[in-house]
Enzyme design. Structure first.
Site, PDB file in Angstrom:
ATOM      1  N   MET A  16       0.841  -1.197   0.000  1.00 30.60           N
ATOM      2  CA  MET A  16       0.000   0.000   0.000  1.00 30.60           C
ATOM      3  C   MET A  16       0.880   1.253   0.000  1.00 30.60           C
ATOM      4  O   MET A  16       0.412   2.353   0.307  1.00 30.60           O
ATOM      5  CB  MET A  16      -0.932   0.002   1.208  1.00 30.60           C
ATOM      6  CG  MET A  16      -1.908  -1.176   1.166  1.00 30.60           C
ATOM      7  SD  MET A  16      -3.364  -0.943   2.178  1.00 30.60           S
ATOM      8  CE  MET A  16      -2.639  -0.887   3.804  1.00 30.60           C
ATOM      9  N   GLY A  17       2.166   1.072  -0.322  1.00 28.21           N
ATOM     10  CA  GLY A  17       3.057   2.217  -0.436  1.00 28.21           C
ATOM     11  C   GLY A  17       3.541   2.749   0.901  1.00 28.21           C
ATOM     12  O   GLY A  17       3.417   2.095   1.930  1.00 28.21           O
ATOM     13  N   HIS A  32       8.910   1.069   3.626  1.00 28.69           N
ATOM     14  CA  HIS A  32       9.972   1.045   4.638  1.00 28.69           C
ATOM     15  C   HIS A  32      10.804  -0.219   4.412  1.00 28.69           C
ATOM     16  O   HIS A  32      10.530  -0.998   3.480  1.00 28.69           O
ATOM     17  CB  HIS A  32       9.371   1.105   6.050  1.00 28.69           C
ATOM     18  CG  HIS A  32       8.291   0.094   6.291  1.00 28.69           C
ATOM     19  ND1 HIS A  32       8.521  -1.260   6.304  1.00 28.69           N
ATOM     20  CD2 HIS A  32       6.956   0.229   6.506  1.00 28.69           C
ATOM     21  CE1 HIS A  32       7.398  -1.909   6.541  1.00 28.69           C
ATOM     22  NE2 HIS A  32       6.421  -1.017   6.650  1.00 28.69           N
ATOM     23  N   HIS A  51       9.031  -3.600   3.710  1.00 29.75           N
ATOM     24  CA  HIS A  51       8.614  -3.809   2.314  1.00 29.75           C
ATOM     25  C   HIS A  51       9.828  -4.169   1.448  1.00 29.75           C
ATOM     26  O   HIS A  51       9.766  -5.062   0.608  1.00 29.75           O
ATOM     27  CB  HIS A  51       8.003  -2.528   1.732  1.00 29.75           C
ATOM     28  CG  HIS A  51       6.747  -2.068   2.401  1.00 29.75           C
ATOM     29  ND1 HIS A  51       6.675  -0.897   3.102  1.00 29.75           N
ATOM     30  CD2 HIS A  51       5.500  -2.605   2.440  1.00 29.75           C
ATOM     31  CE1 HIS A  51       5.444  -0.716   3.555  1.00 29.75           C
ATOM     32  NE2 HIS A  51       4.714  -1.738   3.179  1.00 29.75           N
ATOM     33  N   GLY A 100       4.520 -10.372   4.095  1.00 28.99           N
ATOM     34  CA  GLY A 100       5.234 -10.290   5.363  1.00 28.99           C
ATOM     35  C   GLY A 100       4.532 -11.067   6.478  1.00 28.99           C
ATOM     36  O   GLY A 100       3.302 -11.056   6.563  1.00 28.99           O
ATOM     37  N   LYS A 133       4.562 -10.091   9.322  1.00 27.89           N
ATOM     38  CA  LYS A 133       3.983  -9.031  10.159  1.00 27.89           C
ATOM     39  C   LYS A 133       2.449  -9.141  10.134  1.00 27.89           C
ATOM     40  O   LYS A 133       1.784  -8.919  11.133  1.00 27.89           O
ATOM     41  CB  LYS A 133       4.456  -7.678   9.614  1.00 27.89           C
ATOM     42  CG  LYS A 133       3.625  -6.485   9.985  1.00 27.89           C
ATOM     43  CD  LYS A 133       4.095  -5.876  11.245  1.00 27.89           C
ATOM     44  CE  LYS A 133       3.425  -4.613  11.675  1.00 27.89           C
ATOM     45  NZ  LYS A 133       2.285  -4.147  10.942  1.00 27.89           N
ATOM     46  N   ASP A 134       1.920  -9.487   8.956  1.00 25.58           N
ATOM     47  CA  ASP A 134       0.476  -9.696   8.794  1.00 25.58           C
ATOM     48  C   ASP A 134       0.255 -11.200   8.600  1.00 25.58           C
ATOM     49  O   ASP A 134      -0.148 -11.637   7.515  1.00 25.58           O
ATOM     50  CB  ASP A 134      -0.037  -8.900   7.592  1.00 25.58           C
ATOM     51  CG  ASP A 134       0.238  -7.414   7.745  1.00 25.58           C
ATOM     52  OD1 ASP A 134      -0.524  -6.743   8.447  1.00 25.58           O
ATOM     53  OD2 ASP A 134       1.248  -6.930   7.195  1.00 25.58           O
ATOM     54  N   GLN A 186      -3.100 -12.568   7.449  1.00 33.79           N
ATOM     55  CA  GLN A 186      -3.310 -12.221   6.034  1.00 33.79           C
ATOM     56  C   GLN A 186      -2.559 -13.207   5.138  1.00 33.79           C
ATOM     57  O   GLN A 186      -3.100 -13.711   4.146  1.00 33.79           O
ATOM     58  CB  GLN A 186      -2.821 -10.793   5.791  1.00 33.79           C
ATOM     59  CG  GLN A 186      -2.716 -10.404   4.333  1.00 33.79           C
ATOM     60  CD  GLN A 186      -2.304  -8.954   4.167  1.00 33.79           C
ATOM     61  OE1 GLN A 186      -3.134  -8.070   4.255  1.00 33.79           O
ATOM     62  NE2 GLN A 186      -1.029  -8.693   3.927  1.00 33.79           N
ATOM     63  N   SER A 212       3.964   1.318   8.043  1.00 32.39           N
ATOM     64  CA  SER A 212       3.742   2.648   7.454  1.00 32.39           C
ATOM     65  C   SER A 212       3.007   3.540   8.439  1.00 32.39           C
ATOM     66  O   SER A 212       3.120   4.767   8.392  1.00 32.39           O
ATOM     67  CB  SER A 212       2.927   2.533   6.164  1.00 32.39           C
ATOM     68  OG  SER A 212       3.531   1.616   5.296  1.00 32.39           O
TER      69      SER A 212
HETATM   70  P1  AMP Z   1       1.314  -2.950   3.510  1.00 36.11           P
HETATM   71  O1  AMP Z   1       1.903  -1.896   2.627  1.00 36.11           O
HETATM   72  O2  AMP Z   1       1.275  -2.578   4.935  1.00 36.11           O
HETATM   73  O3  AMP Z   1       0.027  -3.517   2.971  1.00 36.11           O
HETATM   74  O4  AMP Z   1       2.335  -4.161   3.455  1.00 36.11           O
HETATM   75  C1  AMP Z   1       2.715  -4.759   2.232  1.00 36.11           C
HETATM   76  C2  AMP Z   1       3.448  -6.036   2.546  1.00 36.11           C
HETATM   77  O5  AMP Z   1       4.594  -5.750   3.335  1.00 36.11           O
HETATM   78  C3  AMP Z   1       2.586  -7.042   3.335  1.00 36.11           C
HETATM   79  O6  AMP Z   1       2.838  -8.350   2.862  1.00 36.11           O
HETATM   80  C4  AMP Z   1       3.095  -6.853   4.741  1.00 36.11           C
HETATM   81  O7  AMP Z   1       2.932  -7.993   5.552  1.00 36.11           O
HETATM   82  C5  AMP Z   1       4.567  -6.569   4.493  1.00 36.11           C
HETATM   83  N1  AMP Z   1       5.155  -5.879   5.632  1.00 36.11           N
HETATM   84  C6  AMP Z   1       4.668  -4.779   6.264  1.00 36.11           C
HETATM   85  N2  AMP Z   1       5.443  -4.465   7.317  1.00 36.11           N
HETATM   86  C7  AMP Z   1       6.431  -5.381   7.350  1.00 36.11           C
HETATM   87  C8  AMP Z   1       7.549  -5.599   8.206  1.00 36.11           C
HETATM   88  N3  AMP Z   1       7.787  -4.821   9.259  1.00 36.11           N
HETATM   89  N4  AMP Z   1       8.368  -6.637   7.929  1.00 36.11           N
HETATM   90  C9  AMP Z   1       8.128  -7.451   6.872  1.00 36.11           C
HETATM   91  N5  AMP Z   1       7.098  -7.302   6.030  1.00 36.11           N
HETATM   92  C10 AMP Z   1       6.252  -6.288   6.258  1.00 36.11           C
END
Ligand code: AMP
Length: 268
Positions: free
Chosen positions: A30-31, A34, A37, A147, A149-150, A153, A186
């Site tokens: 989702m942009g 960090h 990602h 990740g 982290k989720d 999901q 994010s």
């Molecule tokens: P998001 O932009 O938050 O939707 O995350 C996009 C992808 O990055 C998802 O698969 C998240 O699980 C992964 N992600 C987000 N934060 C982290 C993190 N701290 N470490 C590893 N993967 C992450």
């Protein structure tokens, strides 16, 4: 690095890659990128010929309009980061582009979407499944990276891919943390200085539960940890041990610091 918005242009580029027999990897995001990602992008680059990152803030997975409206954005910065680590293509669709992709999704994920996030964010996983399915249909990746982290999901998407017989390998990647243990997110930029100073206590408390889980009464440990977090200023939505399969249990947490919601999980 090429940047694309329209589905038609993406489809032509994918066909070009496929004609050459290249293995395509997709990292959906989702942009507001960090290092968490970027670790997925690195994993993708290691085992695929072409690395595609999608940036799409999916309105249908936000159960609160205020959370969607305040979601941080900086596409120019994201492009610079992605270019610097060798991403091949970034796909930045608009809502109309994503919604133009047909949705023939089999939703059944055997109740993996009922607990934890499913309980506190009604409709969240339906939104996630729909968008990820559409991203998969358009990009047709061989591998897709998510990740831990989720973690919920990741498990739900893994099962969705199986149920829908999509020829995609869903690959998990470990959670990247700040030096003080806070899981990168994010949303962390929305924390005030005071909240940011408190935030690492979540991982610290969770780690201590996991460390002592083999020695002590686990329900009591968790109850004490919940109370300690609430006392420090967190508002705990859940702090629970949960197993998505018979071999692995993890400790999952969702807390709020003011308006900012943080989630984390660690293996037991
Ligand atoms: P998001 O932009 O938050 O939707 O995350 C996009 C992808 O990055 C998802 O698969 C998240 O699980 C992964 N992600 C987000 N934060 C982290 C993190 N701290 N470490 C590893 N993967 C992450």
């Amino acid at each position: 690095m090429r940047s694309i918005q329209a589905v038609q242009e993406l489809t032509e580029k994918i066909a070009f890659y496929k004609r050459q027999g290249l293995a395509i990897g997709l990292v959906p995001t989702m942009g507001y990128l960090h290092s968490g990602h970027l670790s997925l992008v690195e994993a993708c680059k290691k085992s695929c010929d072409v690395c595609i990152v999608s940036i799409y803030v999916n309105p249908s997975q936000f159960n609160q309009v205020s959370d969607f409206d305040s979601y941080p954005k900086d596409v120019e910065r994201d492009f610079r980061l992605l270019k610097s680590i060798g991403c091949d293509l970034v796909w930045v669709p608009e809502v109309k582009d994503v919604e133009s992709i047909p949705l023939n999704l089999i939703y059944d994920v055997e109740n993996l979407d009922v607990d934890l996030e499913g309980k506190y964010r009604k409709g969240h996983f339906k939104g996630v499944l729909e968008v990820v399915y559409r991203l998969f249909k358009a990009v047709k990746p061989d591998k897709a990276y998510f990740g831990e982290k989720d973690f919920q999901q990741f498990k739900i998407i893994e099962l969705m891919v199986k149920k829908n017989a999509l020829p995609i390998e869903v690959i998990p990647s470990p959670t990247m943390r700040e030096q003080d243990g806070l899981a990168m997110s994010s949303r962390n930029v929305r924390l005030s200085d005071e909240q940011r100073a408190l935030a690492p206590q979540l991982y610290k408390t969770m780690s201590s539960v996991v460390k002592n889980a083999k020695l002590e009464n686990v329900p009591r440990l968790i109850e004490q940890a919940r109370e300690a977090l609430n006392h420090k200023g967190f508002s705990v939505e859940y702090l629970d041990i949960y197993s998505f399969d018979s071999q692995n249990s993890r400790l999952f947490a969702a807390v709020k610091l003011g308006e900012v919601r943080l989630i984390d999980n660690i293996s037991l």
